[in-house]
Design a protein around this motif. Structure first.
Motif, PDB file in Angstrom:
ATOM      1  N   GLU A  96       0.968  -1.106   0.334  1.00 22.86           N
ATOM      2  CA  GLU A  96       0.139  -0.227  -0.151  1.00 22.86           C
ATOM      3  C   GLU A  96       0.838   1.248  -0.235  1.00 22.86           C
ATOM      4  O   GLU A  96       0.475   2.212  -0.041  1.00 22.86           O
ATOM      5  N   LYS A  97       2.086   1.291   0.607  1.00 20.45           N
ATOM      6  CA  LYS A  97       3.039   2.162   0.107  1.00 20.45           C
ATOM      7  C   LYS A  97       3.078   3.131   1.418  1.00 20.45           C
ATOM      8  O   LYS A  97       2.558   3.944   1.561  1.00 20.45           O
ATOM      9  N   ALA A  98       2.554   2.381   2.069  1.00 17.87           N
ATOM     10  CA  ALA A  98       1.966   3.475   3.762  1.00 17.87           C
ATOM     11  C   ALA A  98       3.233   3.006   4.409  1.00 17.87           C
ATOM     12  O   ALA A  98       3.460   2.344   4.398  1.00 17.87           O
ATOM     13  N   PRO A  99       3.297   3.958   5.226  1.00 20.40           N
ATOM     14  CA  PRO A  99       4.077   3.938   6.344  1.00 20.40           C
ATOM     15  C   PRO A  99       3.451   2.213   8.002  1.00 20.40           C
ATOM     16  O   PRO A  99       2.299   2.407   8.327  1.00 20.40           O
ATOM     17  N   ARG A 100       4.563   1.599   7.403  1.00 22.29           N
ATOM     18  CA  ARG A 100       4.303   0.706   8.864  1.00 22.29           C
ATOM     19  C   ARG A 100       4.099   0.763  10.240  1.00 22.29           C
ATOM     20  O   ARG A 100       4.470   1.984  11.409  1.00 22.29           O
ATOM     21  N   ILE A 101       3.494   0.099  10.699  1.00 22.13           N
ATOM     22  CA  ILE A 101       2.310   0.678  12.221  1.00 22.13           C
ATOM     23  C   ILE A 101       3.916   0.072  12.669  1.00 22.13           C
ATOM     24  O   ILE A 101       4.613   0.060  12.687  1.00 22.13           O
ATOM     25  N   GLY A 102       4.885   1.515  14.497  1.00 18.53           N
ATOM     26  CA  GLY A 102       5.907   1.296  14.878  1.00 18.53           C
ATOM     27  C   GLY A 102       5.824   0.510  15.541  1.00 18.53           C
ATOM     28  O   GLY A 102       4.441  -0.431  16.252  1.00 18.53           O
ATOM     29  N   ASP A 103       6.913  -0.169  15.802  1.00 18.42           N
ATOM     30  CA  ASP A 103       7.404  -1.236  16.483  1.00 18.42           C
ATOM     31  C   ASP A 103       6.591  -1.242  17.710  1.00 18.42           C
ATOM     32  O   ASP A 103       5.775  -2.249  18.986  1.00 18.42           O
ATOM     33  N   SER A 104       6.599  -0.017  18.980  1.00 12.84           N
ATOM     34  CA  SER A 104       6.129   0.245  19.899  1.00 12.84           C
ATOM     35  C   SER A 104       4.773  -0.188  20.275  1.00 12.84           C
ATOM     36  O   SER A 104       3.565  -0.339  21.501  1.00 12.84           O
ATOM     37  N   HIS A 105       3.948  -0.370  18.799  1.00 21.81           N
ATOM     38  CA  HIS A 105       2.293  -0.526  18.952  1.00 21.81           C
ATOM     39  C   HIS A 105       2.672  -2.034  19.323  1.00 21.81           C
ATOM     40  O   HIS A 105       0.903  -2.483  19.481  1.00 21.81           O
ATOM     41  N   TYR A 106       3.561  -3.115  19.215  1.00 15.36           N
ATOM     42  CA  TYR A 106       3.844  -4.583  20.097  1.00 15.36           C
ATOM     43  C   TYR A 106       4.247  -4.658  20.906  1.00 15.36           C
ATOM     44  O   TYR A 106       5.012  -6.143  21.015  1.00 15.36           O
ATOM     45  N   LEU A 107       4.182  -3.576  22.228  1.00 18.61           N
ATOM     46  CA  LEU A 107       4.381  -3.821  23.157  1.00 18.61           C
ATOM     47  C   LEU A 107       3.708  -3.670  23.889  1.00 18.61           C
ATOM     48  O   LEU A 107       1.891  -2.893  24.248  1.00 18.61           O
ATOM     49  N   ASP A 108       3.800  -4.844  25.560  1.00 17.90           N
ATOM     50  CA  ASP A 108       2.512  -4.639  26.467  1.00 17.90           C
ATOM     51  C   ASP A 108       3.060  -4.085  27.613  1.00 17.90           C
ATOM     52  O   ASP A 108       3.672  -3.092  26.967  1.00 17.90           O
ATOM     53  N   ARG A 109       2.228  -3.472  28.584  1.00 19.99           N
ATOM     54  CA  ARG A 109       1.500  -2.260  29.103  1.00 19.99           C
ATOM     55  C   ARG A 109       4.183  -2.268  29.906  1.00 19.99           C
ATOM     56  O   ARG A 109       4.545  -2.065  30.420  1.00 19.99           O
ATOM     57  N   ASP A 110       4.155  -3.966  30.153  1.00 12.78           N
ATOM     58  CA  ASP A 110       5.385  -4.275  30.676  1.00 12.78           C
ATOM     59  C   ASP A 110       6.423  -4.171  29.691  1.00 12.78           C
ATOM     60  O   ASP A 110       8.201  -4.469  30.051  1.00 12.78           O
ATOM     61  N   GLY A 111       6.460  -4.052  28.402  1.00 12.00           N
ATOM     62  CA  GLY A 111       7.527  -3.912  27.648  1.00 12.00           C
ATOM     63  C   GLY A 111       7.920  -5.219  27.006  1.00 12.00           C
ATOM     64  O   GLY A 111       8.922  -5.405  25.966  1.00 12.00           O
ATOM     65  N   ASN A 112       6.926  -6.112  27.074  1.00 15.31           N
ATOM     66  CA  ASN A 112       6.633  -7.346  26.206  1.00 15.31           C
ATOM     67  C   ASN A 112       6.137  -7.534  25.139  1.00 15.31           C
ATOM     68  O   ASN A 112       5.485  -6.753  24.581  1.00 15.31           O
ATOM     69  N   LYS A 113       7.486  -8.274  24.082  1.00 15.00           N
ATOM     70  CA  LYS A 113       6.649  -8.202  22.589  1.00 15.00           C
ATOM     71  C   LYS A 113       5.947  -8.493  22.392  1.00 15.00           C
ATOM     72  O   LYS A 113       6.086 -10.287  22.427  1.00 15.00           O
ATOM     73  N   LEU A 114       5.088  -8.170  21.340  1.00 13.99           N
ATOM     74  CA  LEU A 114       3.319  -9.304  21.327  1.00 13.99           C
ATOM     75  C   LEU A 114       4.344  -9.118  20.205  1.00 13.99           C
ATOM     76  O   LEU A 114       4.157  -8.974  19.347  1.00 13.99           O
ATOM     77  N   ASP A 115       3.052 -10.588  19.397  1.00 16.96           N
ATOM     78  CA  ASP A 115       2.765 -10.944  18.464  1.00 16.96           C
ATOM     79  C   ASP A 115       1.430 -10.745  17.034  1.00 16.96           C
ATOM     80  O   ASP A 115       2.262 -10.313  15.636  1.00 16.96           O
ATOM     81  N   THR A 116       0.991  -9.850  17.963  1.00 14.87           N
ATOM     82  CA  THR A 116       0.065  -8.995  17.046  1.00 14.87           C
ATOM     83  C   THR A 116      -0.484  -7.499  17.409  1.00 14.87           C
ATOM     84  O   THR A 116       0.523  -7.204  18.738  1.00 14.87           O
ATOM     85  N   LEU A 117      -0.650  -6.178  17.532  1.00 13.14           N
ATOM     86  CA  LEU A 117      -1.285  -4.828  17.872  1.00 13.14           C
ATOM     87  C   LEU A 117      -1.402  -5.223  19.119  1.00 13.14           C
ATOM     88  O   LEU A 117      -2.386  -5.489  19.425  1.00 13.14           O
ATOM     89  N   SER A 118      -1.520  -4.270  20.081  1.00 11.67           N
ATOM     90  CA  SER A 118      -1.284  -4.056  21.743  1.00 11.67           C
ATOM     91  C   SER A 118      -2.606  -3.940  21.382  1.00 11.67           C
ATOM     92  O   SER A 118      -3.035  -2.725  20.116  1.00 11.67           O
ATOM     93  N   SER A 119      -3.661  -4.045  22.745  1.00  8.22           N
ATOM     94  CA  SER A 119      -4.648  -3.249  22.391  1.00  8.22           C
ATOM     95  C   SER A 119      -5.017  -2.425  23.158  1.00  8.22           C
ATOM     96  O   SER A 119      -5.940  -1.380  22.568  1.00  8.22           O
ATOM     97  N   ARG A 120      -4.033  -1.970  24.081  1.00  2.00           N
ATOM     98  CA  ARG A 120      -3.402  -0.618  24.294  1.00  2.00           C
ATOM     99  C   ARG A 120      -3.850   0.358  23.093  1.00  2.00           C
ATOM    100  O   ARG A 120      -3.879   1.632  23.184  1.00  2.00           O
ATOM    101  N   ARG A 121      -3.145  -0.173  22.077  1.00  2.00           N
ATOM    102  CA  ARG A 121      -2.996   0.632  20.634  1.00  2.00           C
ATOM    103  C   ARG A 121      -3.863   0.595  19.309  1.00  2.00           C
ATOM    104  O   ARG A 121      -3.186   1.062  18.599  1.00  2.00           O
ATOM    105  N   TRP A 122      -5.422  -0.029  19.356  1.00  2.00           N
ATOM    106  CA  TRP A 122      -6.424  -0.537  18.850  1.00  2.00           C
ATOM    107  C   TRP A 122      -6.771   0.519  18.876  1.00  2.00           C
ATOM    108  O   TRP A 122      -7.270   0.790  16.931  1.00  2.00           O
TER     109      TRP A 122
END
Length: 144
Positions: A96-122
C-alpha cells in the motif's frame, strides 16, 4: 466547656463560608450550550474539510505521534474492526506504500514484545489525528 463551644462555632462558620463560596461559584458557571435552555435545539457546527499532505505533516515536538495525512471519514475503528490496518499493518504496508505501524505498538504494558497489535494501541485516532484547515481557537504558545 468554653473550648468545646468555640470549636463548634468555628466549625459552623467554616461550613457556612464554604457553602457560600460554592453557591457563588455555581452562579458563575456557564454551560457550553451558552444561553440555550436544555429543551432548545443547538445549531450544528460547520464540518471542516480534512487536509491531505503527500509525505505527511511535520511534527510539532520530538515524541509527537504522526498526524494523519489523509481523510479518515470512511474509516472505522471498533472493538472488532480497524480499517487502518488495511494499509498500515505489517502484512500490507509495503504493497500500500504506507508507513508501517511502529514497533512500540507491539509491546504490552510491561515492555514484552507481542505478535499482534497491542490492545492499548488499537484505537489509532486517540493519538493519530487528521488535520483540518481551521483557524486556531486560542493562540498557541507551546514551545515558546
Amino acid at each position: 466547656m468554653k473550648k468545646h463551644i468555640l470549636t463548634i462555632l468555628t466549625g459552623a462558620l467554616v461550613l457556612l463560608a464554604s457553602v457560600s463560596a460554592t453557591v457563588v461559584a455555581a452562579e458563575a458557571v456557564e454551560s457550553l450550550r451558552g444561553g440555550l435552555s436544555i429543551e432548545e435545539q443547538n445549531q450544528s457546527f460547520e464540518l471542516k474539510r480534512q487536509m491531505t499532505a503527500a509525505g505527511g505533516f511535520d511534527r510539532g515536538w520530538k515524541q509527537q505521534p504522526p498526524l494523519v495525512p489523509h481523510k479518515v471519514d470512511n474509516d472505522r475503528i471498533s472493538v472488532r474492526e480497524n480499517t487502518c490496518l488495511r494499509c498500515h499493518s505489517e502484512k500490507n504496508f509495503e504493497k500500500e506504500k504506507a508507513p508501517r505501524i511502529g514497533d512500540s505498538h507491539y509491546l504490552d504494558r510491561d515492555g514484552n514484545k507481542l505478535d499482534t497489535l497491542s490492545s492499548r494501541r488499537w484505537f489509532c485516532t486517540q493519538c493519530h489525528v487528521p488535520q483540518v484547515d481551521a483557524a486556531p481557537l486560542v493562540e498557541n504558545t507551546f514551545g515558546r
